[in-house]
Motif scaffolding. Sequence first.
Motif, PDB file in Angstrom:
ATOM      1  N   TYR A 105       0.833  -1.209   0.000  1.00  0.00           N
ATOM      2  CA  TYR A 105       0.000   0.000   0.000  1.00  0.00           C
ATOM      3  C   TYR A 105       0.870   1.263   0.000  1.00  0.00           C
ATOM      4  N   ALA A 106       2.065   1.171   0.578  1.00  0.00           N
ATOM      5  CA  ALA A 106       2.959   2.343   0.589  1.00  0.00           C
ATOM      6  C   ALA A 106       3.306   2.753  -0.844  1.00  0.00           C
ATOM      7  N   ASP A 107       3.430   1.756  -1.719  1.00  0.00           N
ATOM      8  CA  ASP A 107       3.773   2.058  -3.113  1.00  0.00           C
ATOM      9  C   ASP A 107       2.578   2.648  -3.865  1.00  0.00           C
ATOM     10  N   TYR A 108       1.401   2.093  -3.611  1.00  0.00           N
ATOM     11  CA  TYR A 108       0.187   2.672  -4.214  1.00  0.00           C
ATOM     12  C   TYR A 108      -0.015   4.101  -3.724  1.00  0.00           C
ATOM     13  N   ASP A 109       0.131   4.287  -2.413  1.00  0.00           N
ATOM     14  CA  ASP A 109      -0.113   5.614  -1.843  1.00  0.00           C
ATOM     15  C   ASP A 109       0.890   6.639  -2.382  1.00  0.00           C
ATOM     16  N   PHE A 110       2.134   6.216  -2.535  1.00  0.00           N
ATOM     17  CA  PHE A 110       3.167   7.114  -3.058  1.00  0.00           C
ATOM     18  C   PHE A 110       2.867   7.475  -4.520  1.00  0.00           C
ATOM     19  N   GLY A 111       2.656   6.446  -5.344  1.00  0.00           N
ATOM     20  CA  GLY A 111       2.446   6.671  -6.782  1.00  0.00           C
ATOM     21  C   GLY A 111       1.199   7.491  -7.072  1.00  0.00           C
ATOM     22  N   PHE A 112       0.076   7.065  -6.521  1.00  0.00           N
ATOM     23  CA  PHE A 112      -1.180   7.795  -6.764  1.00  0.00           C
ATOM     24  C   PHE A 112      -1.175   9.142  -6.037  1.00  0.00           C
ATOM     25  N   GLY A 113      -0.531   9.183  -4.870  1.00  0.00           N
ATOM     26  CA  GLY A 113      -0.505  10.425  -4.087  1.00  0.00           C
ATOM     27  C   GLY A 113       0.157  11.560  -4.844  1.00  0.00           C
ATOM     28  N   VAL A 114       1.324  11.298  -5.429  1.00  0.00           N
ATOM     29  CA  VAL A 114       2.027  12.362  -6.154  1.00  0.00           C
ATOM     30  C   VAL A 114       1.433  12.538  -7.557  1.00  0.00           C
ATOM     31  N   ASN A 115       1.371  11.451  -8.320  1.00  0.00           N
ATOM     32  CA  ASN A 115       1.047  11.578  -9.748  1.00  0.00           C
ATOM     33  C   ASN A 115      -0.399  11.991 -10.009  1.00  0.00           C
ATOM     34  N   LEU A 116      -1.323  11.488  -9.204  1.00  0.00           N
ATOM     35  CA  LEU A 116      -2.733  11.875  -9.372  1.00  0.00           C
ATOM     36  C   LEU A 116      -3.141  12.905  -8.304  1.00  0.00           C
ATOM     37  N   GLY A 117      -2.825  12.613  -7.044  1.00  0.00           N
ATOM     38  CA  GLY A 117      -3.211  13.515  -5.956  1.00  0.00           C
ATOM     39  C   GLY A 117      -2.615  14.908  -6.126  1.00  0.00           C
ATOM     40  N   GLY A 118      -1.377  14.985  -6.563  1.00  0.00           N
ATOM     41  CA  GLY A 118      -0.726  16.288  -6.755  1.00  0.00           C
ATOM     42  C   GLY A 118      -1.460  17.120  -7.794  1.00  0.00           C
ATOM     43  N   VAL A 119      -1.943  16.457  -8.847  1.00  0.00           N
ATOM     44  CA  VAL A 119      -2.674  17.154  -9.911  1.00  0.00           C
ATOM     45  C   VAL A 119      -4.030  17.642  -9.378  1.00  0.00           C
ATOM     46  N   ILE A 120      -4.713  16.772  -8.651  1.00  0.00           N
ATOM     47  CA  ILE A 120      -6.010  17.141  -8.084  1.00  0.00           C
ATOM     48  C   ILE A 120      -5.851  18.316  -7.106  1.00  0.00           C
ATOM     49  N   ASN A 121      -4.791  18.279  -6.300  1.00  0.00           N
ATOM     50  CA  ASN A 121      -4.562  19.378  -5.360  1.00  0.00           C
ATOM     51  C   ASN A 121      -4.300  20.680  -6.118  1.00  0.00           C
ATOM     52  N   GLY A 122      -3.599  20.590  -7.227  1.00  0.00           N
ATOM     53  CA  GLY A 122      -3.342  21.779  -8.046  1.00  0.00           C
ATOM     54  C   GLY A 122      -4.633  22.388  -8.558  1.00  0.00           C
ATOM     55  N   PHE A 123      -5.490  21.552  -9.136  1.00  0.00           N
ATOM     56  CA  PHE A 123      -6.789  22.041  -9.617  1.00  0.00           C
ATOM     57  C   PHE A 123      -7.585  22.654  -8.457  1.00  0.00           C
ATOM     58  N   THR A 124      -7.628  21.934  -7.333  1.00  0.00           N
ATOM     59  CA  THR A 124      -8.470  22.352  -6.218  1.00  0.00           C
ATOM     60  C   THR A 124      -8.010  23.678  -5.610  1.00  0.00           C
ATOM     61  N   GLU A 125      -6.698  23.846  -5.471  1.00  0.00           N
ATOM     62  CA  GLU A 125      -6.195  25.069  -4.827  1.00  0.00           C
ATOM     63  C   GLU A 125      -6.175  26.260  -5.775  1.00  0.00           C
ATOM     64  N   PHE A 126      -5.947  26.028  -7.066  1.00  0.00           N
ATOM     65  CA  PHE A 126      -5.783  27.169  -7.971  1.00  0.00           C
ATOM     66  C   PHE A 126      -7.034  27.540  -8.758  1.00  0.00           C
ATOM     67  N   LEU A 127      -7.956  26.593  -8.970  1.00  0.00           N
ATOM     68  CA  LEU A 127      -9.132  26.940  -9.773  1.00  0.00           C
ATOM     69  C   LEU A 127      -9.910  28.135  -9.214  1.00  0.00           C
ATOM     70  N   PRO A 128     -10.161  28.172  -7.890  1.00  0.00           N
ATOM     71  CA  PRO A 128     -10.953  29.304  -7.375  1.00  0.00           C
ATOM     72  C   PRO A 128     -10.324  30.655  -7.721  1.00  0.00           C
ATOM     73  N   GLN A 129      -9.005  30.786  -7.559  1.00  0.00           N
ATOM     74  CA  GLN A 129      -8.384  32.085  -7.847  1.00  0.00           C
ATOM     75  C   GLN A 129      -8.349  32.357  -9.343  1.00  0.00           C
ATOM     76  N   MET A 130      -8.206  31.312 -10.176  1.00  0.00           N
ATOM     77  CA  MET A 130      -8.168  31.528 -11.624  1.00  0.00           C
ATOM     78  C   MET A 130      -9.546  31.953 -12.138  1.00  0.00           C
ATOM     79  N   VAL A 131     -10.590  31.431 -11.512  1.00  0.00           N
ATOM     80  CA  VAL A 131     -11.948  31.843 -11.889  1.00  0.00           C
ATOM     81  C   VAL A 131     -12.214  33.255 -11.361  1.00  0.00           C
ATOM     82  N   ALA A 132     -11.799  33.507 -10.100  1.00  0.00           N
ATOM     83  CA  ALA A 132     -12.119  34.786  -9.446  1.00  0.00           C
ATOM     84  C   ALA A 132     -11.428  35.976 -10.114  1.00  0.00           C
TER      85      ALA A 132
END
Length: 286
Positions: A105-132
């Motif tokens: 699970y450490a490998d799944y969490d690492f891989g999905f955490g950075v490669n997918l989670g990092g992208v989702i966090n980017g959208f989530t944190e920056f979309l509001p300001q880019m729209v505003a």
Amino acid sequence: SSFEGKIAFVTGGASGIGLGIAKVLVERGAQVVLADLRQDHIEDALAEFAGNGRSNAVSALQLDVTNREKYREAARRMQDEFGGIDILVNNAGVGLEGPLLEATYADYDFGFGVNLGGVINGFTEFLPQMVAHGRGGHIVSTASLASEVVMPPHLAIYAASKAAVCHFCEAAKAELAEHGIGVSILLPGPVKSRIHETHQNRPDHLREASGFKATEQKLARRIVGENWMEAEQVGRLVADGILADTTYIVTHGYYKDGMRARAEAVLAATPDTQEEAPDFGQFRED
Ligand code: NAI
């Protein structure tokens, strides 16, 4: 030039593809913020920009894209310092490889955490300001050709994380277009970088329990191919792709036959029957 006055935030921007993108955006007039996990990569990158007399156009911050609290602080800083960003490059990623039977699970969490989670966090944190801020903008996310074609074994977690990035961005595109925000997906083949340093990018809490220790030690010794693409060439493709709001930015034609074979296999398994199209717009009144 075309990116004059634009503010770009590039994750994993201190090495490889991210740095290549950052260099081209700077050359074409953007102000770029490199957000990267690795302080040593940040120092190398800033020294290089300084050597080229470009220090004024670049700054850096140390950020682990999986840390949502820190990511939120970074986005707030971009709002305070620049009135928000115009271009987000979700590029930070790790090259996770290993036999599935050894994965924990450490490998799944690492891989999905950075490669997918990092992208989702980017959208989530920056979309509001880019729209505003109302200026519109663009979001590029780095997936991989490994998400489009079945590559050699031991890449299942990596490929799945990248396929998720690709489909997420495809699905988001129409909705964000309503706010003047373009979406592109970068699908690279082999590019010169330090992606073989995966083991150095693992957080401590996912290190001990990893089943990929041996694989990552081996990966660390992998030699960067002479004929792999230069990161700045990728950067030029990405800059052009942003301006044209290209959905897919693909670096190599090498996997085309495999990509076509995969698409054709799915089509071949699909019935030819022409049923009435399903209607998803009906709701109960209660
Ligand atoms: P790289 O290792 O040279 O650059 C990635 C940068 O991201 C590094 O500076 C690293 O410190 C940073 N990083 C890693 N984890 C992070 C985290 N949690 N938070 C913030 N920064 C982090 O590797 P490369 O190849 O330039 O990788 C960039 C992207 O390109 C990745 O998403 C990778 O999966 C993708 N890619 C690379 C290919 C290649 O052949 N180099 C092929 C296909 C996709």
